[in-house]
Design a protein around this motif. Structure first.
Motif, PDB file in Angstrom:
ATOM      1  N   LEU A  75       0.689  -1.247  -0.119  1.00  0.00           N
ATOM      2  CA  LEU A  75      -0.124  -0.237  -0.329  1.00  0.00           C
ATOM      3  C   LEU A  75       1.211   1.482  -0.330  1.00  0.00           C
ATOM      4  CD1 LEU A  75      -3.009  -1.377   2.243  1.00  0.00           C
ATOM      5  CD2 LEU A  75      -3.164  -1.208   0.615  1.00  0.00           C
ATOM      6  N   ALA A  76       1.572   0.960   0.710  1.00  0.00           N
ATOM      7  CA  ALA A  76       2.737   2.544   1.121  1.00  0.00           C
ATOM      8  C   ALA A  76       3.107   2.599  -0.098  1.00  0.00           C
ATOM      9  CB  ALA A  76       3.974   2.162   1.628  1.00  0.00           C
ATOM     10  N   LEU A  77       4.174   1.480  -1.172  1.00  0.00           N
ATOM     11  CA  LEU A  77       4.748   1.509  -2.146  1.00  0.00           C
ATOM     12  C   LEU A  77       3.816   2.055  -3.421  1.00  0.00           C
ATOM     13  CD1 LEU A  77       6.672  -1.351  -2.287  1.00  0.00           C
ATOM     14  CD2 LEU A  77       7.794   0.417  -2.823  1.00  0.00           C
ATOM     15  N   GLU A  78       2.197   1.860  -3.401  1.00  0.00           N
ATOM     16  CA  GLU A  78       1.452   2.368  -4.375  1.00  0.00           C
ATOM     17  C   GLU A  78       1.376   4.056  -4.196  1.00  0.00           C
ATOM     18  OE1 GLU A  78      -2.081  -0.329  -3.776  1.00  0.00           O
ATOM     19  OE2 GLU A  78      -1.366  -1.700  -4.508  1.00  0.00           O
ATOM     20  N   ARG A  79       0.850   4.564  -3.145  1.00  0.00           N
ATOM     21  CA  ARG A  79       0.734   5.905  -2.221  1.00  0.00           C
ATOM     22  C   ARG A  79       2.008   6.387  -2.879  1.00  0.00           C
ATOM     23  NH1 ARG A  79      -2.282   7.122   2.826  1.00  0.00           N
ATOM     24  NH2 ARG A  79      -3.282   5.232   1.849  1.00  0.00           N
ATOM     25  N   MET A  80       3.500   6.012  -3.031  1.00  0.00           N
ATOM     26  CA  MET A  80       4.352   6.322  -3.208  1.00  0.00           C
ATOM     27  C   MET A  80       4.727   6.425  -4.380  1.00  0.00           C
ATOM     28  SD  MET A  80       7.277   4.177  -1.037  1.00  0.00           S
ATOM     29  CE  MET A  80       8.886   4.893  -1.401  1.00  0.00           C
TER      30      MET A  80
ATOM     31  N   GLU B 107       2.323   7.489  -6.798  1.00  0.00           N
ATOM     32  CA  GLU B 107       1.146   8.282  -6.936  1.00  0.00           C
ATOM     33  C   GLU B 107       1.571   9.796  -6.392  1.00  0.00           C
ATOM     34  OE1 GLU B 107      -2.303   6.864  -4.219  1.00  0.00           O
ATOM     35  OE2 GLU B 107      -2.657   5.210  -5.542  1.00  0.00           O
ATOM     36  N   ARG B 108       2.987   9.953  -5.978  1.00  0.00           N
ATOM     37  CA  ARG B 108       2.978  11.086  -5.559  1.00  0.00           C
ATOM     38  C   ARG B 108       3.861  11.759  -6.715  1.00  0.00           C
ATOM     39  NH1 ARG B 108       2.257  10.870  -0.018  1.00  0.00           N
ATOM     40  NH2 ARG B 108       0.118  10.541   0.942  1.00  0.00           N
ATOM     41  N   ASP B 109       4.093  13.373  -6.457  1.00  0.00           N
ATOM     42  CA  ASP B 109       5.251  13.816  -6.964  1.00  0.00           C
ATOM     43  C   ASP B 109       6.401  13.976  -6.485  1.00  0.00           C
ATOM     44  OD1 ASP B 109       3.601  14.744  -9.337  1.00  0.00           O
ATOM     45  OD2 ASP B 109       2.548  16.287  -7.984  1.00  0.00           O
ATOM     46  N   TRP B 110       7.006  12.913  -7.512  1.00  0.00           N
ATOM     47  CA  TRP B 110       8.311  12.828  -6.212  1.00  0.00           C
ATOM     48  C   TRP B 110       9.397  14.293  -6.743  1.00  0.00           C
ATOM     49  CZ3 TRP B 110      11.352   6.942  -6.498  1.00  0.00           C
ATOM     50  CH2 TRP B 110      10.559   6.654  -5.854  1.00  0.00           C
TER      51      TRP B 110
ATOM     52  N   GLN C  14       6.322  10.186   4.349  1.00  0.00           N
ATOM     53  CA  GLN C  14       5.502  10.845   4.641  1.00  0.00           C
ATOM     54  C   GLN C  14       4.689   9.379   4.265  1.00  0.00           C
ATOM     55  OE1 GLN C  14       4.223  14.709   4.024  1.00  0.00           O
ATOM     56  NE2 GLN C  14       1.805  13.814   3.660  1.00  0.00           N
ATOM     57  N   ALA C  15       3.965   9.270   3.073  1.00  0.00           N
ATOM     58  CA  ALA C  15       3.922   8.075   2.110  1.00  0.00           C
ATOM     59  C   ALA C  15       3.520   7.108   3.168  1.00  0.00           C
ATOM     60  CB  ALA C  15       4.041   7.966   1.076  1.00  0.00           C
ATOM     61  N   VAL C  16       4.582   6.582   3.422  1.00  0.00           N
ATOM     62  CA  VAL C  16       4.910   4.988   4.903  1.00  0.00           C
ATOM     63  C   VAL C  16       4.098   5.432   5.395  1.00  0.00           C
ATOM     64  CG1 VAL C  16       6.122   3.253   5.477  1.00  0.00           C
ATOM     65  CG2 VAL C  16       7.010   4.402   3.353  1.00  0.00           C
TER      66      VAL C  16
END
Length: 374
Positions: free
Chosen positions: A63-68, A70-73, A270-272
């Motif tokens: 789940l954390a990887l999926e959210r990461m 989706e973020r703008d790096w 933050q995502a994790v």
């Protein structure tokens, strides 16, 4: 055409020579302070740093990887981790304005020393977590250490005497203690904290509170100069994430936040953490399992003849041996890496042992019984 002199001809000082010269601009306090006392050693079974023996649950990692993803790096994260402040505030039932988030609670230790210790006092106990003293020494704080009682509890009267000498400064206490695992009674802790009055920043480090069942929230809420430190590195199983937070009154938190670098918590961390805070049930379950294993290990080691396993309320315990160097090597030869603590005051001969998985703990019990029988 440039000629190259023969090797026997003296050369002018170069960069390599200059970097070996004394650095007079480095403050004397920094040069005199030893580095953090840790040397990495590789071993099959790592029981030396009080980490969780179990990694972040695989389903949550996904789940954390999926959210990461989706973020703008390419964008900066929150200026002061405001999203996490809100999520932690909700989890802790604490005003987000009283939450300060940094990459590890050790950063908060440094910042609190900067806020209240420079040119002032740091009052702590010994033995304790070495970072408190190291940061205070480098920042030029006046460090006062009050030895613990023989049972590792707070010397209430000794601390009250030092507090009566006056502040301002920082009073740092760990509950349960590190590296002893001792948990003070509520009355002892309150007696010391109340004696601090308003002249001290009172820091209660609760890194291991999930394993002790203790909670100093109510004590912190009583006065605006008190703060609780907590971390994702232990029971949350996220030591590699490097995330800690402070719970304090809004005025103290606002002043502490001034010392925190902007954008200090990256978007991936933050995502994790967001995912972890949305699924906290695993933390409670794992903490209960660690407590059960801790008590099983201590029960199995209760009949030692030459060694002694101290009781603990954390996810580690102290093992007293006749020779810490030999005992450390003995366990390492069997694949078990533990932490020597025998150089600390009151802890001659002691090793600190983290609670691992059941299989690791079984190996540890067998090895310690073998060592005791030598």
């Amino acid at each position: 055409m440039t000629s190259v002199p023969p090797p026997s001809v003296a050369q002018p000082p170069g960069d390599a020579d200059r970097i070996d010269q004394p650095l007079g601009a480095v403050r004397a306090e920094v040069r005199a302070t030893p580095a953090y006392p840790f040397t990495p050693i590789h071993a099959p079974f790592k029981l030396d740093q009080n980490e969780s023996a179990l990694d972040f649950p695989l389903t949550l990692r996904k789940l954390a990887l999926e959210r990461m993803m989706e973020r703008d790096w390419n964008r900066y994260p929150d200026l002061h981790a405001e999203t996490l402040q809100a999520r932690i505030g909700e989890y802790e039932n604490w005003s987000p304005a009283g939450v300060v988030v940094t990459p590890g609670s050790n950063v908060l230790i440094k910042l609190l020393t900067e806020m209240g210790g420079i040119g002032q006092r740091l009052l702590t106990v010994q033995p304790t977590f070495s970072v408190y003293e190291l940061e205070a020494q480098m920042l030029g704080a006046n460090v006062t250490r009050v030895p613990l009682r023989p049972d590792f509890g707070l010397d209430v009267e000794g601390l009250k005497r030092e507090l009566a000498e006056g502040g301002p400064g920082v009073l740092s206490l760990i509950q349960p203690h590190a590296p002893t695992g001792f948990l003070d009674t509520e009355s002892d802790l309150r007696a010391v904290v109340d004696a601090a009055g308003d002249d001290w920043i009172v820091v209660i480090d609760e890194a291991y509170h999930q394993y002790s069942g203790s909670n100093c929230r109510a004590l912190v809420l009583e006065r605006p100069n008190r703060v609780s430190l907590r971390t994702f590195s232990k029971a949350w199983g996220l030591a590699g994430l490097r995330l800690g937070y402070a719970l304090a009154g809004t005025d103290l938190a606002a002043n502490l936040q001034k010392l925190v670098s902007a954008f200090n918590v990256n978007a991936l961390t933050q995502a994790v953490a967001e995912v972890a805070l949305e699924h906290p049930g695993y933390v409670r379950a794992r903490a209960e399992a660690v407590v059960w294993e801790r008590e099983r290990v201590l029960r199995e080691l209760s009949g030692l003849k030459r060694l002694h396993a101290y009781p603990s309320r954390a996810n580690f315990f102290l093992l007293l041996t006749p020779d810490a160097e030999y005992a450390h090597r003995f366990l390492l030869e069997r694949g078990l890496l533990v932490r020597r603590q025998d150089k600390l005051p009151m802890l001659g001969g002691c090793l600190r042992v983290s609670i691992g998985t059941k299989e690791q703990n079984d190996l540890l019990i067998g090895a310690v019984l073998e060592l005791d029988a030598e």
